[in-house]
Enzyme design. Structure first.
Site, short mmCIF file in Angstrom:
data_model
loop_
_atom_site.label_atom_id
_atom_site.label_comp_id
_atom_site.label_asym_id
_atom_site.label_seq_id
_atom_site.Cartn_x
_atom_site.Cartn_y
_atom_site.Cartn_z
N HIS A 110 6.59 -0.85 10.01
CA HIS A 110 7.35 -0.15 11.07
C HIS A 110 8.65 -0.89 11.43
CE1 HIS A 110 4.19 2.72 11.54
NE2 HIS A 110 3.31 1.82 11.90
N ASP A 149 -0.73 3.67 4.12
CA ASP A 149 -1.21 3.47 5.49
C ASP A 149 -1.25 4.84 6.17
OD1 ASP A 149 -1.20 1.00 7.72
OD2 ASP A 149 -0.53 2.91 8.54
N HIS A 151 -0.24 5.63 9.03
CA HIS A 151 0.99 5.87 9.80
C HIS A 151 2.19 5.94 8.85
CE1 HIS A 151 -1.80 3.68 12.55
NE2 HIS A 151 -1.39 4.60 13.40
N ASP A 238 -6.16 2.16 7.49
CA ASP A 238 -6.49 2.94 8.68
C ASP A 238 -6.69 4.44 8.39
OD1 ASP A 238 -3.79 2.84 8.11
OD2 ASP A 238 -3.20 2.10 10.09
#
Ligand SMILES: [Zn+2]
Ligand SMILES: [Zn+2]
Length: 444
Positions: A110, A149, A151, A238
């Site tokens: 991120h 991931d 996200h 995740d």
């Protein structure tokens, strides 16, 4: 059988709070599990010790604002996490290992081109720093990053958005239902790197079967067409069905199969917050798949209870998404400021929310349209009243874009222009310069 490098860095002294999901136990259970399974005794596994990345390694890829000094207190574990990626990357490129798995934290995907602080648990982008290190030090030209991931890898996308030589693919839970809220099919890259960013937002409830279908029918053909020298997998765990932060339904074996399909040269751990229920098993399956061993016996203790989307339900959704992605047309706005060197400067507004510390970064990004190179990038970034500037001359810049970068940089330092500090990221010559009105120029 493949010679696989592994590296653990659990960062014991770094956490965002005792009850925070991003904490050191994330890797302790994995370490125990791999030990119990005797993985470290496999002849093809080679364990490495962490290394610290230098500030030059970071600044080649990311600008720390208002200056690197403002971050030094909190950066140590991030520099080790990034350095660990560099170490295994180097071992892979040197032929010491066939592939590797960096199990380090904190994560990084991120964290973007400009960094004012921590966001989404990330301060430095481990994979992006690695990619540019391999280009600068080993002359690598084409690299792909596949982010699995749950996200969206918004930081990695940001860093390579104008770079035609880095293909970035992110599969993630749809941004309308999960942090950071981006990663839609219309985000396809800047004017000089159009279609080198591929976002595949997936509905909650996607499981192994759906995921593998997308890899085989969309991601792998795209990778094959790009023909990268190196594939890096941002391996977030995740998507697992026990993860407390997201709503996907992958299993540990499902992750093993993803790894087997992708054949990454390097997997770098990203998120994954089901610390006991998933991470040890997912990491084990990934590692076995990398090492060319059977991973089908790996089973997590819990059973899948959530409803998984059937492939029959998912297929039309994916086909539609693919169609949408292919029909998105370029529409960019030219905005030339009076002091911009000649050419067409495309303006792309951008704002970044830092959830860890709760502030907004407002950015104006400009890239010089160019058919000969990635184009010089100029970014004005504000946090409250502080303003910083980044000028980036890209790898393999053409002479005109290179000169445009120097002209902009000279202009920004003129006494009456009102800029207080900035950074020149000269990737072409691998030089980074920081400039501050009070302290002058610093070279890295
Ligand atoms: Zn994540
Ligand atoms: Zn150019």
């Amino acid at each position: 059988m493949k010679r696989t490098g592994i590296l653990f860095f659990p960062a014991f002294d770094w956490s965002l709070g005792d009850s925070h999901p991003e904490r050191e136990e994330r890797l302790l259970y994995t370490q125990e599990q791999l030990f119990e399974e005797g993985i470290l005794d496999l002849p093809q596994i080679k364990q490495f010790s962490p290394r610290v990345a230098t500030m030059k390694d970071v600044l080649r890829t990311q600008a720390l604002f208002p200056n690197p000094g403002a971050h030094t207190e909190s950066l140590d574990p991030h520099l080790i996490s990034a350095g660990s990626s560099l170490l295994l990357g180097e071992a892979q490129v040197n032929g010491e290992i066939d592939n590797g798995f960096v199990m380090a934290r904190p994560p990084g995907h991120h964290s973007g081109a400009t960094v004012w602080g921590n966001r989404g648990f990330c301060s430095l982008n481990n994979e992006a720093i690695l990619v540019n290190y391999l280009r600068a030090r080993f002359g690598k030209k084409r690299i792909a990053i596949v982010d699995t991931d749950v996200h969206h890898g918004d930081g990695t996308q940001d860093i390579f958005y104008h770079d035609p030589n880095v293909l970035f693919i992110s599969l993630h839970q749809d941004g309308r239902t999960l942090y950071p809220g981006s990663g839609f099919v219309n985000e396809k890259g800047g004017p000089n790197a159009w279609d080198q960013t591929l976002n595949i937002p997936l509905p909650p409830g996607t499981g192994d079967e759906g995921y593998h279908y997308i890899l085989e029918n969309w991601v792998l053909p795209r990778l094959q067409a790009f023909a990268p020298e190196i594939i890096i997998n941002s391996a977030g765990q995740d998507n697992h069905f026990t993860d407390p932060l997201a709503s996907m339904n992958l299993t540990a074996r499902g992750y093993g199969r993803i790894t087997e399909l992708l054949q990454p040269d390097l997997a770098v751990l990203e998120g994954g917050y089901s610390i006991e229920g998933a991470l040890p098993y997912v990491n084990l399956a990934i590692l076995l798949a990398l090492a060319g061993e059977d991973y089908h016996h790996v089973r997590e203790p819990q059973k899948l209870k959530r409803t998984t989307l059937t492939l029959a339900a998912l297929k039309p959704y994916i086909q539609d998404l693919q169609k949408q992605q292919q029909t998105v047309k370029q529409s960019f706005t030219i905005q030339n400021k009076p002091y911009f060197p000649k050419g067409n400067w495309i303006s792309i507004p951008h704002s970044v929310y830092y959830d860890t510390e709760g502030f907004q970064e407002t950015r104006h990004d400009y890239v010089r349209e160019c058919s000969n190179c990635a184009g010089t990038v100029y970014i004005e970034s504000r946090r409250y009243t502080e303003k910083s500037i980044l000028v980036r001359i890209p790898f393999e810049a053409c002479p005109i874009c290179e000169q445009a970068g120097y002209d902009l940089w000279d202009h920004l330092q003129k006494p009456n222009e009102g800029f207080a500090n900035g950074m020149l990221q000269n990737q072409l010559h691998d030089k980074q310069y920081l400039w501050n009105r009070k302290e002058g120029l610093m070279e890295f």
